[in-house]
Design a protein around this motif. Sequence first.
Motif, PDB file in Angstrom:
ATOM      1  N   SER A   1       3.484  28.157  24.821  1.00 53.26           N
ATOM      2  CA  SER A   1       3.812  28.785  23.767  1.00 53.26           C
ATOM      3  C   SER A   1       4.302  30.169  23.947  1.00 53.26           C
ATOM      4  O   SER A   1       5.155  30.873  23.168  1.00 53.26           O
ATOM      5  CB  SER A   1       3.014  28.812  22.541  1.00 53.26           C
ATOM      6  N   ARG A   2       3.961  30.650  25.070  1.00 48.51           N
ATOM      7  CA  ARG A   2       4.188  32.196  25.366  1.00 48.51           C
ATOM      8  C   ARG A   2       5.238  32.050  26.693  1.00 48.51           C
ATOM      9  O   ARG A   2       5.830  33.322  27.070  1.00 48.51           O
ATOM     10  CB  ARG A   2       2.921  32.987  26.025  1.00 48.51           C
ATOM     11  N   ARG A   3       5.717  30.901  27.085  1.00 45.88           N
ATOM     12  CA  ARG A   3       6.574  30.999  27.859  1.00 45.88           C
ATOM     13  C   ARG A   3       8.179  30.796  27.232  1.00 45.88           C
ATOM     14  O   ARG A   3       8.463  30.395  26.187  1.00 45.88           O
ATOM     15  CB  ARG A   3       6.380  29.854  28.993  1.00 45.88           C
ATOM     16  N   ARG A   4       8.996  31.274  28.204  1.00 48.18           N
ATOM     17  CA  ARG A   4      10.266  31.281  27.856  1.00 48.18           C
ATOM     18  C   ARG A   4      10.979  30.001  27.801  1.00 48.18           C
ATOM     19  O   ARG A   4      10.926  29.412  29.205  1.00 48.18           O
ATOM     20  CB  ARG A   4      11.410  32.379  28.580  1.00 48.18           C
ATOM     21  N   ARG A   5      11.577  29.150  26.936  1.00 53.55           N
ATOM     22  CA  ARG A   5      12.168  27.892  27.086  1.00 53.55           C
ATOM     23  C   ARG A   5      13.257  27.763  28.289  1.00 53.55           C
ATOM     24  O   ARG A   5      13.899  28.736  28.399  1.00 53.55           O
ATOM     25  CB  ARG A   5      12.664  27.197  25.905  1.00 53.55           C
ATOM     26  N   GLY A   6      12.815  26.750  29.087  1.00 53.27           N
ATOM     27  CA  GLY A   6      14.104  26.810  30.039  1.00 53.27           C
ATOM     28  C   GLY A   6      13.382  27.506  31.493  1.00 53.27           C
ATOM     29  O   GLY A   6      14.032  27.228  32.624  1.00 53.27           O
ATOM     30  N   SER A   7      12.321  28.258  31.536  1.00 53.31           N
ATOM     31  CA  SER A   7      12.037  28.942  32.710  1.00 53.31           C
ATOM     32  C   SER A   7      11.216  28.146  33.596  1.00 53.31           C
ATOM     33  O   SER A   7      10.922  27.406  33.234  1.00 53.31           O
ATOM     34  CB  SER A   7      11.231  30.222  32.162  1.00 53.31           C
ATOM     35  N   LYS A   8      10.903  28.489  34.917  1.00 54.56           N
ATOM     36  CA  LYS A   8      10.260  27.991  35.714  1.00 54.56           C
ATOM     37  C   LYS A   8       8.801  27.748  35.266  1.00 54.56           C
ATOM     38  O   LYS A   8       8.081  26.643  35.372  1.00 54.56           O
ATOM     39  CB  LYS A   8      10.366  28.261  37.104  1.00 54.56           C
ATOM     40  N   ARG A   9       8.337  28.869  34.713  1.00 52.93           N
ATOM     41  CA  ARG A   9       6.990  28.925  34.238  1.00 52.93           C
ATOM     42  C   ARG A   9       6.767  27.900  32.817  1.00 52.93           C
ATOM     43  O   ARG A   9       5.524  27.338  32.844  1.00 52.93           O
ATOM     44  CB  ARG A   9       6.485  30.227  33.821  1.00 52.93           C
ATOM     45  N   CYS A  10       7.644  27.899  32.383  1.00 49.85           N
ATOM     46  CA  CYS A  10       7.510  26.582  30.948  1.00 49.85           C
ATOM     47  C   CYS A  10       7.633  25.540  31.616  1.00 49.85           C
ATOM     48  O   CYS A  10       6.746  24.802  31.134  1.00 49.85           O
ATOM     49  CB  CYS A  10       8.795  26.851  30.304  1.00 49.85           C
TER      50      CYS A  10
END
Length: 401
Positions: free
Chosen positions: A228-237
Amino acid sequence: MINRGFRYRLDPTDEQELMFRKFAGVCRTVYNAALYQREAFWKQHLRTEGKHVSYAGQCLELTDLRAEFDWIREVSATCEQQALRDLDKAFQRFFDGISGYPTPRRKGENDSFRFQGRDIEVEKLNRNWSRVWLPKIGWVRFRDTRPMIGKLKNVTVSLDPLGWHVSFAREIEHEAPANIAPAVGIDRGVANSIAMSSPLEGEQFFSVGKERLAVLDRRRRKHQRDLSRRRRGSKRCGNARKRIAAVAAKGARVREHFNHVQTTRIVRRFGTVCIEDLNIASMTASAKGTVEEPGKNVAQKAGLNRSILEQGWGQFEEFLTYKLAASGGVLVKVDPRNTSRKCSNCGHIDARNRESQASFRCVECGHEAHADVNAAINILQAGTRPSVRAPARRRESRKAA
């Protein structure tokens, strides 16, 4: 003849894993293109060719595509033909009313490809490892956890959150023996996954590893908070999503292992198994309702749905079905109505009989028992009444006549 699957964890090299993803991607593309052709051009094909789009016709068109495109030709033709065969079977099941309309395959959900058994070779390396020859890929090692028997029919390579696996579908010559073992009634529940009318090795209650599932559930919730704290589409997500999927896959393995172990123990001792004929899909339906008529106790119903699905009732029934068929046993499904409110001693039905989740005390005769065991006895009594199995005998007599 019976069909059995043997599934093992693969240990591919980086180059082999890249080939796996290429095979899966091309087979997925071929499937989706063939599906689009059947949806959008069936009328035109019928008008020009005078016949409907078929598996044989699409295989001929696949040959032309392989001659035109190198990236399609790099993948085994057998795998691509198997994808077309899957689509053809999906449409057959749809027109027979067995399943819904075929949908496109998606990356991350349908990462698999299949070979025919005649193209495959298997060699034993040592006690723990073997290797399998896959066309255009080569020898791939896999963790050999149990011996295989029977004639090899096909081999499927698939990806799940825990890695790549290989499944060997084999046909085994088997004649079910006459099974004269006793009967048992089984009640499926949430507090106790399985309650039996007859003790199995001194026990009447068996439950899925709740402590292990609780640990996995806490881990899943933590990863969901991270997501929920990750940016959508990012590698961490994407990494957070993979961790959540891996935890869910481990929970599924816990349930599968429990159901395999318990169904095997039951089949080895009992010849007739009586269970409730449950509509699990309806039991686990959402209570949200609509905007005009919103549901009640939505959160409580959602929690109950999770608890039911956590037990793996449908999988338990599936395993029992094929294992009993192999052992010559019989699975009997009975009407679930009033099995938890009926007294197994006198037959009196009353909602007050069920004092709590675990306690049963008949208001008519005073009979006391564990509520789940009482229900299991009622299921056994309903499943072994002559009237329950009389229709099958009448059909057999008509067939013999």
